[in-house]
Design a protein around this motif. Structure first.
Motif, short mmCIF file in Angstrom:
data_model
loop_
_atom_site.label_atom_id
_atom_site.label_comp_id
_atom_site.label_asym_id
_atom_site.label_seq_id
_atom_site.Cartn_x
_atom_site.Cartn_y
_atom_site.Cartn_z
N ASP A 264 0.85 -1.18 0.00
CA ASP A 264 0.00 0.00 0.00
C ASP A 264 0.90 1.24 0.00
O ASP A 264 1.87 1.30 0.75
CB ASP A 264 -0.87 -0.04 1.26
CG ASP A 264 -1.91 1.06 1.28
OD1 ASP A 264 -3.09 0.74 1.03
OD2 ASP A 264 -1.56 2.23 1.55
N LYS A 265 0.54 2.18 -0.87
CA LYS A 265 1.37 3.39 -1.02
C LYS A 265 1.68 4.04 0.33
O LYS A 265 2.82 4.32 0.65
CB LYS A 265 0.64 4.41 -1.90
CG LYS A 265 1.28 4.56 -3.26
CD LYS A 265 0.70 5.78 -3.95
CE LYS A 265 0.90 5.73 -5.46
NZ LYS A 265 0.06 6.70 -6.15
N GLY A 266 0.63 4.29 1.10
CA GLY A 266 0.83 5.02 2.35
C GLY A 266 1.21 4.14 3.53
O GLY A 266 1.92 4.58 4.43
N ARG A 267 0.72 2.89 3.51
CA ARG A 267 0.84 2.07 4.72
C ARG A 267 1.94 1.01 4.65
O ARG A 267 2.19 0.31 5.62
CB ARG A 267 -0.50 1.41 5.02
CG ARG A 267 -1.64 2.42 5.22
CD ARG A 267 -2.93 1.74 5.62
NE ARG A 267 -3.42 0.83 4.57
CZ ARG A 267 -4.38 -0.07 4.76
NH1 ARG A 267 -4.96 -0.20 5.94
NH2 ARG A 267 -4.79 -0.84 3.75
N GLY A 268 2.55 0.86 3.48
CA GLY A 268 3.58 -0.17 3.34
C GLY A 268 2.96 -1.53 3.12
O GLY A 268 1.80 -1.63 2.69
N PRO A 269 3.71 -2.62 3.42
CA PRO A 269 3.15 -3.95 3.24
C PRO A 269 1.92 -4.16 4.14
O PRO A 269 1.97 -3.87 5.33
CB PRO A 269 4.29 -4.88 3.66
CG PRO A 269 5.53 -4.07 3.52
CD PRO A 269 5.11 -2.66 3.85
N VAL A 270 0.83 -4.62 3.51
CA VAL A 270 -0.41 -4.87 4.25
C VAL A 270 -0.82 -6.32 3.97
O VAL A 270 -0.92 -6.71 2.82
CB VAL A 270 -1.54 -3.92 3.79
CG1 VAL A 270 -2.83 -4.22 4.54
CG2 VAL A 270 -1.14 -2.47 4.00
N ALA A 271 -1.01 -7.09 5.02
CA ALA A 271 -1.37 -8.49 4.83
C ALA A 271 -2.65 -8.80 5.58
O ALA A 271 -2.81 -8.39 6.72
CB ALA A 271 -0.25 -9.39 5.35
#
Ligand code: GDP
Ligand code: MG
Length: 370
Positions: A264-271
């Motif tokens: 995610d652009k703003g949140r980094g890796p999202v799982a």
């Protein structure tokens, strides 16, 4: 002395001596099967296999660090069922999932807005059902090929005006191979050409005998369009879940499965993690495949920030170092250092597997080049 014969070493770690010799050569050690190698050299080779060598005994480093113990019967508590919707294209999987999701969203839930996180939870009185939002057999098989099983119940959607089709049969086979009980949703019963009896007849050819025909397959006529039969379908899911006596220990370090993951652009890796055992908390040190980190934040399927996630509950997890793969197992471990260590071992394993799968150089080739 801390040395071991290459042949003995190969035997101890249960790997072919030729492979070890190859690895030794690649790390600059010329040795034959009868040569002695030092503990330090052996340790380096063992590490390439993800094996921790100890002076007296050998242990799988990762297993030791993870400590994935079996739970005691008395520690197990009921958990909600996790359901996958399968079936032929255009038979109504997406419509049915949407219909169930929206039929159960209450006004209070963030204005009825639901987040797409790859799974969602519906409340039926005091019970919950978790639906995996990624219909399709790929996700199902990808996970199974990694030895992970995310699903307790398969809902097989068959359009009443179309009947059993190739992907219906595929879905039946996948569910059977995974030993997951099947509930049939005979969909589109609102349509003119709908013929539920024909669907039932066709299902018998694949070993699914409807209950009202003396078998044990629950078939529920539904319409994702008019919402007819949806409540009945949910009831049947709870009934089957009850018979399965699904349980997990919520009071232990969490273990879960990655349902989907993205950058995610703003949140980094999202799982999106489906917790399978234990409870995941903010601040927990975690590892999934080659990704590691600390749980920085968790968001549920209604877009709410949560502090913990118990068995069967899907949550988006922020804080991993990279994007893991769907199907990777997530473990909560003691601290960040261990999480990173395990991720490094996993990375090394992947590297070795990759090297071995792409290496076309035989031992003979290597020798002839030297
Ligand atoms: P999927 O490919 O299995 O996900 O199928 P979709 O949910 O995309 O549905 C395929 C088409 O069938 C869409 O045009 C839906 O509107 C329609 N459809 C789905 N369920 C029903 C139903 O119960 N009744 C009717 N009449 N149409 C439906
Ligand atoms: Mg679809």
């Amino acid at each position: 002395p801390d040395t071991i014969k290459v042949g003995d070493f190969a035997e101890r770690i249960k790997k072919p001596a030729s492979e070890i010799i190859k690895k030794l050569i690649l790390s600059g050690v010329m040795a034959s099967i009868n040569h002695e190698i030092t503990f330090e050299v052996a340790e380096k080779i063992a590490e390439q296999y993800g094996i921790l060598l100890e002076k007296e005994e050998k242990k799988d480093k990762k297993e030791v660090l993870i400590n994935d113990f079996e739970d005691k019967e008395e520690d197990l508590k009921p958990r909600p069922p996790v359901v996958t919707v399968m079936g032929h294209v255009d038979h109504g999987k997406t419509s049915l999932l949407d219909c169930i999701r929206h039929s159960r969203v209450t006004e209070s839930e963030a204005g009825g807005i639901t987040q797409h996180i790859g799974a969602y939870t519906v409340d039926i009185d005091d019970n919950k059902i978790v639906f995996l939002d990624t219909p399709g057999h790929e996700a199902f098989t990808a996970m199974r090929s990694r030895g992970a099983q995310a699903t307790d119940i398969a809902v097989l959607v068959v359009a009443a005006d179309d009947g059993v089709m190739p992907q219906t049969i595929e879905a039946i086979n996948h569910a059977k191979a995974a030993k997951v009980p099947i509930i049939v949703a005979i969909n589109k019963i609102d349509k003119n050409g709908a013929n539920p009896d024909r669907v039932k007849q066709e299902l018998t050819e694949y070993g699914l005998i409807p209950e009202d025909w003396g078998g044990d397959t629950i078939c529920v006529p539904v319409s994702a369009k008019t919402k007819e039969g949806i409540d009945n379908l949910l009831e049947m899911i709870l009934l089957v879940a009850e018979m399965q006596e699904l349980k997990a220990n919520p009071d232990r370090p969490a273990k879960g499965i990655i349902i989907e993951a993205k950058l995610d652009k703003g949140r980094g890796p999202v799982a999106t993690v489906l917790v399978q055992k234990g409870t995941l908390h903010i601040g927990d040190a975690i590892v999934a495949g080659t990704a590691y980190g600390k749980v920085r934040a968790m968001i549920d399927d209604k877009g709410r920030k949560v502090k913990s996630a118990s068995p069967s509950i899907p949550v988006e997890v922020l804080g991993l170092s990279e994007v893991p793969n769907a199907g990777d197992i997530l473990y909560c471990v003691e601290d960040d250092k261990k999480a990173r260590q395990i991720a490094e071992i996993n990375q090394e394993k992947q590297r070795v597997e990759y090297f071995e799968s792409t290496s076309k150089v035989s031992l003979e080739d290597l020798y002839s080049q030297i």
